[in-house]
Design a protein around this motif. Structure first.
Motif, PDB file in Angstrom:
ATOM      1  N   HIS A   1       0.924  -1.248   0.208  1.00 19.52           N
ATOM      2  CA  HIS A   1       0.160   0.129  -0.064  1.00 19.52           C
ATOM      3  C   HIS A   1       0.912   1.223  -0.148  1.00 19.52           C
ATOM      4  O   HIS A   1       1.756   1.239   0.774  1.00 19.52           O
TER       5      HIS A   1
ATOM      6  N   THR B   1      -2.183  -1.208  -4.391  1.00 23.82           N
ATOM      7  CA  THR B   1      -3.557  -0.167  -4.157  1.00 23.82           C
ATOM      8  C   THR B   1      -3.279   1.270  -4.864  1.00 23.82           C
ATOM      9  O   THR B   1      -2.091   1.484  -5.050  1.00 23.82           O
ATOM     10  N   GLU B   2      -4.394   1.576  -5.177  1.00 23.66           N
ATOM     11  CA  GLU B   2      -4.214   3.190  -5.953  1.00 23.66           C
ATOM     12  C   GLU B   2      -3.740   4.191  -4.767  1.00 23.66           C
ATOM     13  O   GLU B   2      -3.061   4.941  -5.460  1.00 23.66           O
TER      14      GLU B   2
ATOM     15  N   ASP C   1      -8.295   1.045  -3.552  1.00 27.40           N
ATOM     16  CA  ASP C   1      -8.060   0.841  -2.090  1.00 27.40           C
ATOM     17  C   ASP C   1      -9.202  -0.105  -1.342  1.00 27.40           C
ATOM     18  O   ASP C   1      -8.708  -1.145  -0.304  1.00 27.40           O
TER      19      ASP C   1
ATOM     20  N   VAL D   1      -8.946  -4.357  -1.177  1.00 31.19           N
ATOM     21  CA  VAL D   1      -8.194  -5.144  -0.514  1.00 31.19           C
ATOM     22  C   VAL D   1      -8.782  -6.155   0.288  1.00 31.19           C
ATOM     23  O   VAL D   1      -8.039  -7.395   0.206  1.00 31.19           O
TER      24      VAL D   1
ATOM     25  N   VAL E   1      -5.718  -2.256   5.816  1.00 31.56           N
ATOM     26  CA  VAL E   1      -4.970  -3.245   4.999  1.00 31.56           C
ATOM     27  C   VAL E   1      -4.324  -4.231   6.146  1.00 31.56           C
ATOM     28  O   VAL E   1      -4.486  -5.441   6.305  1.00 31.56           O
TER      29      VAL E   1
END
Ligand SMILES: O=C(COP(=O)(O)O)[C@H](O)[C@H](O)COP(=O)(O)O
Length: 321
Positions: free
Chosen positions: A124, A149-150, A176, A179, A211
């Motif tokens: 992340h 993740t973005e 995001d 996850v 996360v």
């Protein structure tokens, strides 16, 4: 780059990521020391302290920044002549930059040992050291796959996927909020840190705690890659890490926000992951359980509260070796 230019670039996040911020601040102080035409040591010290304070004020969360500034400024001996004082700062800045680069390499080597052939890793945000571990594992011939993740709202995930792509690592790019949908496809989480507190809590990009919580629920191990200068000495004496809240228009355009008088946008840039959700913190001194954060602070950052404290404090030293 001058100190005000550097400060502006850190603030606007053109320069970002805790390690890079720290090294750039050290470089800016070195260059400032080199170019300052101060008549005596007292004047030199005053100017340097102003520059140091400006750099420290740019972003409040990444402890690497005050730790780096403190380390560099501890090279300024007020009892010597101005040229010696200048050299002291330059020497410490070079030392910090070098040992930081060395730390990043060592962590990549240590972290790669925790990655097995066939692992699927979730990361992340954009962490130089977390990526370093994956790239080193790939370099050693391990076949790995990554979920990245973005990272709303600033899309640091775009930098991450480019780096992974260029390293030839098979990568899945997800929003995001996806996850939890993919956590069972993953068998390891690796993230970086902006700060590690004395109780082993990790402050990192907003969303990291979600996360880690999701990973804990799915019994997936979480590794944090963090140089020792990410550890926060002042948390020993009860100081809290300030979580930066960034402008609302990073999340919602002003023209829309203007039409929504009852809506407040909240935009914290970081969150806190408790130590229970973290299996290991990999530092350049080796891997530790989060509960051993205190030992890192005591051994490598010194008892005397190593962060830069304008106008006071004793010069405890980060020891990158
Ligand atoms: O949260 C971020 C960056 O946040 P931002 O983009 O807001 O600076 C990174 O995970 C850490 O800084 C560690 O990075 P590194 O391992 O590169 O020091």
């Amino acid at each position: 780059m001058t100190v005000p230019e550097t400060a502006e670039k850190i603030k606007s996040m053109e320069i970002r990521g805790a390690g890079r911020i720290a090294r750039t601040a050290a470089e800016a102080l070195r260059d400032h020391a080199l170019s300052l035409a101060a008549p005596d040591t007292a004047a030199f010290k005053k100017e340097m302290e102003q520059a140091a304070a400006l750099l420290v004020s740019t972003r409040p969360t990444a402890v690497s920044l005050p730790n780096a500034v403190h380390y560099v400024m501890a090279g300024l001996d007020p009892s010597v002549n101005v040229d010696e004082a200048r050299n002291g700062v330059i020497h410490r800045a070079e030392q910090f930059i070098q040992s930081s680069q060395h730390a990043v390499e060592r962590i990549a080597g240590f972290g790669a040992r925790h990655i097995r052939d066939g692992d699927v890793i979730l990361t992340h945000c954009n962490s130089e050291v977390a990526l370093g571990c994956m790239i080193e594992a790939r370099r050693q011939g391990k076949e790995i796959e990554v979920f990245a993740t973005e990272v709303r709202p600033r899309n640091q995930g775009h930098i991450t996927i480019r780096t992974l792509n260029d390293a030839g690592i098979k990568t899945n790019f997800i929003v995001d909020s996806a996850v939890r949908s993919f956590i069972n496809n993953v068998n390891l989480v690796i993230v970086g840190a902006d700060a590690v507190t004395v109780n082993g809590a990790v402050v990192n990009k907003i969303g990291t705690s979600q996360v880690a919580h999701t990973a804990a629920e799915a019994r997936v191990n979480v590794i944090v890659a963090a140089e020792t200068y990410k550890f926060a000495p002042r948390t020993v004496v009860g100081e809290l890490i300030e979580i930066e809240e960034r402008p609302p228009n990073e999340v919602l355009p002003d023209e829309i926000a203007r039409t929504l008088p009852n809506v407040t946008v909240r935009n914290p840039a970081f969150d806190v992951t408790p130590p229970e959700y973290i299996d290991l913190i990999v530092t350049e001194q080796g891997a530790i359980p989060p509960q051993m954060a205190y030992v890192i602070i005591r051994e490598y950052l010194g008892w005397e509260i190593g962060e830069f404290n304008p106008g006071g404090g004793s010069p405890a030293g980060f020891n990158g070796e």
